[in-house]
Design an enzyme around this catalytic site. Structure first.
Site, short mmCIF file in Angstrom:
data_model
loop_
_atom_site.label_atom_id
_atom_site.label_comp_id
_atom_site.label_asym_id
_atom_site.label_seq_id
_atom_site.Cartn_x
_atom_site.Cartn_y
_atom_site.Cartn_z
N HIS A 136 0.82 -1.20 0.00
CA HIS A 136 0.00 0.00 0.00
C HIS A 136 0.86 1.26 0.00
O HIS A 136 1.08 1.90 1.03
CB HIS A 136 -0.94 -0.01 1.21
N HIS A 156 -10.23 -5.03 3.86
CA HIS A 156 -8.77 -5.00 3.70
C HIS A 156 -8.33 -6.34 3.12
O HIS A 156 -8.80 -7.40 3.54
CB HIS A 156 -8.10 -4.77 5.05
N GLU A 173 -5.71 -8.17 3.48
CA GLU A 173 -5.17 -9.13 4.45
C GLU A 173 -6.30 -9.87 5.15
O GLU A 173 -6.25 -11.09 5.32
CB GLU A 173 -4.30 -8.41 5.48
N ASN A 202 -1.30 0.56 8.34
CA ASN A 202 -0.31 0.85 9.38
C ASN A 202 0.08 2.33 9.41
O ASN A 202 0.44 2.86 10.46
CB ASN A 202 0.90 -0.08 9.28
#
Length: 281
Positions: free
Chosen positions: A44, A126, A128, A223
């Site tokens: 990202h 997302h 993940e 993050n």
């Protein structure tokens, strides 16, 4: 000469999972002259995505858009077994750049028994989280975005908590506590990755000393947003900037000391360009 100072949190920037993903695709670009397809982005970061596109990589949202037999790269956030199976059925040549810690999270999800309930602390949609949900050994899956949402869960018999790797360690502990309070028998092995933890702790140490805290990263980076929120919890104004061009005199008015950190997907060149800009404006 600017009287401002910029102090960079350590560590910040690339984590080992991101470095590994970039090394894998760089090696692939050198070894082939054919088109390389990247599924849902490698990492990202808008700048890196732009550079990969300029180099000829083609970004797709579904493996059905990749020609049979072509080269496809799974990004650092991983994919579900279903996506992997579809790629194999299309005889695609797979380069798997899944972060090892994400792969471990998928394995943990696979180990959840059919009679257990999987609680995922993360952000719906997302990539993940999609891969982890697709890997789960149970169909009883619930996603919570905060500790407050634990109260909204139905009555559960054997809950197991897993945590998206890029989230706030402070918020993850709150979710664990809330889950254990409501379901004392809950299993709570979930933890964010060490790289995310260390970067957040570095921000916690530095932010209280600053007038402004800047995080270098793209706005769709989980993050990066967690680093900004970490600084805000320390009582300092914090912003997430994707480019040095976003630095304005208005942002820096009255600011003497700036803290700087960066998402695990932010290259050193972007961090340095932003640091330089913060001192020039």
């Amino acid at each position: 000469m600017s009287e401002r100072t910029v102090v960079t949190a350590e560590p910040c920037g690339f984590c080992s999972g991101v470095r590994n993903a970039l090394a894998m695709i760089e090696k692939k670009m050198v070894s082939t002259s054919e088109n390389i397809y990247i599924l849902k982005g490698l990492i990202h970061n808008n700048g890196i995505a732009s550079e990969l596109k300029k180099s000829g990589c083609i970004f797709v949202d579904d493996v059905s858009l990749v020609p049979p037999g072509a080269e496809v790269v799974f990004g650092a956030h991983g994919v579900s077994p279903e996506v992997r199976s579809k790629a194999e059925n299309r005889m695609l040549r797979i380069t798997d750049a899944t972060c090892p810690l994400v792969a471990q999270l998928q394995e943990a999800a696979q180990g959840v028994a059919p009679w257990q309930e999987l609680i995922l602390f993360g952000h719906p949609g997302h990539p993940e989280l999609e891969g982890v949900m697709g890997s789960a050994g149970t169909k009883k899956i619930f996603v919570v975005r905060s500790a407050a949402e634990v109260a909204e869960l139905p009555e559960l018999d054997f809950p197991v908590l897993l945590v998206q790797t890029t989230l706030s360690h402070t918020e993850a502990e709150k979710v664990k506590k809330a889950l254990k309070e409501r379901f004392p028998n809950a299993e709570t092995p979930g933890n964010i990755c060490r790289a995310s933890l260390l970067r957040q702790q570095a921000v916690e140490r530095l932010a209280p000393e600053c007038d402004l805290f800047v995080v270098a990263g793209s706005r769709h980076s989980s993050n990066a947003n967690r680093l900004r929120e970490t600084a805000e919890r320390c009582g300092v104004k914090a912003v997430l900037l994707d480019s040095p061009d976003e630095v304005t005199p208005e942002l820096l008015a009255g600011v003497r000391k700036i803290g700087l950190s960066a998402a695990a997907s932010t290259p050193e060149s972007q961090i340095e360009a932003l640091r330089k800009r913060l001192l020039e404006v």
